[in-house]
Design a protein around this motif. Structure first.
Motif, PDB file in Angstrom:
ATOM      1  N   THR A  58       3.912  -3.718  -4.345  1.00 33.69           N
ATOM      2  CA  THR A  58       3.103  -5.046  -4.363  1.00 33.69           C
ATOM      3  C   THR A  58       2.832  -5.320  -2.900  1.00 33.69           C
ATOM      4  OG1 THR A  58       4.882  -6.025  -6.035  1.00 33.69           O
ATOM      5  CG2 THR A  58       3.878  -7.568  -4.629  1.00 33.69           C
ATOM      6  N   SER A  59       3.547  -4.785  -2.019  1.00 33.57           N
ATOM      7  CA  SER A  59       3.044  -4.655  -0.667  1.00 33.57           C
ATOM      8  C   SER A  59       1.637  -4.104  -0.444  1.00 33.57           C
ATOM      9  CB  SER A  59       4.143  -4.085   0.381  1.00 33.57           C
ATOM     10  OG  SER A  59       3.719  -3.942   1.601  1.00 33.57           O
ATOM     11  N   MET A  60       1.562  -2.828  -1.030  1.00 35.31           N
ATOM     12  CA  MET A  60       0.301  -2.239  -0.987  1.00 35.31           C
ATOM     13  C   MET A  60      -0.808  -3.134  -1.607  1.00 35.31           C
ATOM     14  SD  MET A  60      -1.403   0.292   0.247  1.00 35.31           S
ATOM     15  CE  MET A  60      -0.215   1.791   0.573  1.00 35.31           C
ATOM     16  N   ALA A  61      -0.498  -3.641  -2.761  1.00 35.76           N
ATOM     17  CA  ALA A  61      -1.339  -4.346  -3.274  1.00 35.76           C
ATOM     18  C   ALA A  61      -2.203  -5.738  -2.502  1.00 35.76           C
ATOM     19  CB  ALA A  61      -0.904  -5.018  -4.485  1.00 35.76           C
ATOM     20  N   THR A  62      -1.105  -6.434  -1.838  1.00 31.52           N
ATOM     21  CA  THR A  62      -1.526  -7.201  -0.912  1.00 31.52           C
ATOM     22  C   THR A  62      -2.454  -6.836   0.064  1.00 31.52           C
ATOM     23  OG1 THR A  62       0.222  -6.989   0.718  1.00 31.52           O
ATOM     24  CG2 THR A  62       0.729  -8.430  -1.319  1.00 31.52           C
ATOM     25  N   ILE A  63      -2.454  -5.655   0.643  1.00 29.97           N
ATOM     26  CA  ILE A  63      -3.412  -5.204   1.598  1.00 29.97           C
ATOM     27  C   ILE A  63      -4.852  -5.180   1.306  1.00 29.97           C
ATOM     28  CG2 ILE A  63      -3.722  -3.069   2.990  1.00 29.97           C
ATOM     29  CD1 ILE A  63      -0.773  -2.675   2.864  1.00 29.97           C
TER      30      ILE A  63
END
Length: 272
Positions: A58-63
Motif C-alpha cells: 500500500t505504501s508503494m501504491a501511494t508513491i
C-alpha cells in the motif's frame, strides 16, 4: 467493515508528511508509512505477517501519486535529468518485478532488514561527512546504469519505498548535483511504484485473510486517504528543496537515512 473518521484523519496526516518528504528529498515516504500502516492494517484483524506485506504494498501504491506531483514541481524548475531517468528506468522495471513477484515472499524479513540498515547507514555516513567523489567520476555507461536501476527497483520493491534512499546517494556519488539527484529520484519514483504495485496485486490474488477493499496486497482505503493528501504537499516540499543550500539538504537527507536505518535494524533484530 467500516472505517472510523479518526482512522481516516490519521491516514490523511500521514499523507501530508509523505508528500512533503517526496518533494523535499525525492523519496516516496514509504519508510515512514510502512510501520504506521502495519499497525493500522493489523487493527483490521489482519495477521501480523500479512499486515507487513500489505503495508509495504500500500505504501508503494501511494508513491504512484506522490511521485507524479513531486516530479511535476521539479520539472517546472528544470531540475530533472531525464537522460539519467531514461537509462535507469529499464533496470528499475526488471528489478521491481523480480522483487514484487518473487523475492518479496521468499526472503526472511529479519535478514533483509539488517542488511538494509547497514547499507543505508553507510550511505548516510558518506553524505554526512561530505565525502567528495573523485572529480573524474561520472555515471557508468548504459550497462552500468541498467544494473544500477535493477538494484534500485529491487530494493524498493522489497521495502515499499520509492528508491530515493538508493538513487540519490548513487547519483551524488557520480557527481550529479544534489538538487538534480533529488529531482530525478522523484521522477524515477513513478516507474518504481507502477511496476511493483503490479507485482503486489498479481502476487496477492491468491492470498487468504485479506481485509475488505483489498486489491491483492494493496489496501484501497489507506491508498485513497494517503494519496489524496500527499499530492497537496509534494509541490511544497519541492519548492523548499530548491531554496535550501546544498550542504543543508545533504544533512537533512542523511539524518533521515539514519532514522530509517535505526528503525530497520530494530525491526530486524526484533524479528530475528
Amino acid at each position: 467493515m467500516s472505517i472510523s473518521l479518526t482512522l481516516l484523519a490519521g491516514l490523511a496526516v500521514l499523507g501530508l508528511f509523505t508528500g512533503l518528504l517526496a518533494g523535499l528529498l525525492g523519496i516516496g515516504g514509504g519508510m515512514l508509512l510502512v510501520p504506521f500502516l502495519t499497525y493500522i492494517i493489523g487493527l483490521q484483524g489482519v495477521a501480523p505477517g500479512l499486515a507487513v506485506k500489505m503495508a509495504i504494498a500500500t505504501s508503494m501504491a501511494t508513491i504512484m501519486f506522490t511521485s507524479l506531483s513531486s516530479m511535476r514541481a521539479h520539472h517546472r524548475r528544470g531540475a530533472v535529468r531525464w537522460d539519467i531517468a531514461q537509462r535507469l528506468a529499464p533496470g528499475i522495471v526488471m528489478g521491481g518485478l523480480a522483487a514484487s513477484l518473487g523475492m518479496f515472499s521468499l526472503l526472511r524479513g529479519s535478514v533483509l532488514a539488517i542488511v538494509f540498515a547497514i547499507f543505508v547507514s553507510f550511505s548516510a555516513l558518506q553524505m554526512l561527512r561530505g565525502t567528495k567523489p573523485a572529480a573524474s567520476r561520472q555515471l557508468p555507461g548504459t550497462a552500468g546504469q541498467l544494473a544500477a536501476g535493477g538494484g534500485i527497483g529491487f530494493l524498493s520493491g522489497l521495502v515499499g519505498a520509492g528508491g530515493g534512499f538508493v538513487s540519490v546517494p548513487f547519483m551524488t556519488w557520480c557527481n550529479v548535483p544534489i538538487h538534480s539527484a533529488v529531482a530525478t529520484s522523484a521522477a524515477l519514483g513513478f516507474p518504481i511504484a507502477v511496476v511493483n504495485v503490479l507485482g503486489y496485486v498479481l502476487a496477492g490474488r491468491s492470498e487468504t485473510g485479506l481485509p475488505p477493499a483489498a486489491l491483492g496486497y494493496v489496501w484501497l482505503p489507506a491508498l485513497a486517504a494517503v494519496a489524496l493528501c500527499s499530492v497537496l504537499t509534494a509541490p511544497l516540499g519541492a519548492r523548499v528543496a530548491h531554496q535550501l543550500p546544498v550542504a543543508q539538504l545533504k544533512r537533512v537527507f542523511a539524518s533521515l537515512l539514519f532514522g530509517l536505518a535505526a528503525y530497520m535494524l530494530w525491526k530486524g533484530l526484533r524479528a530475528g
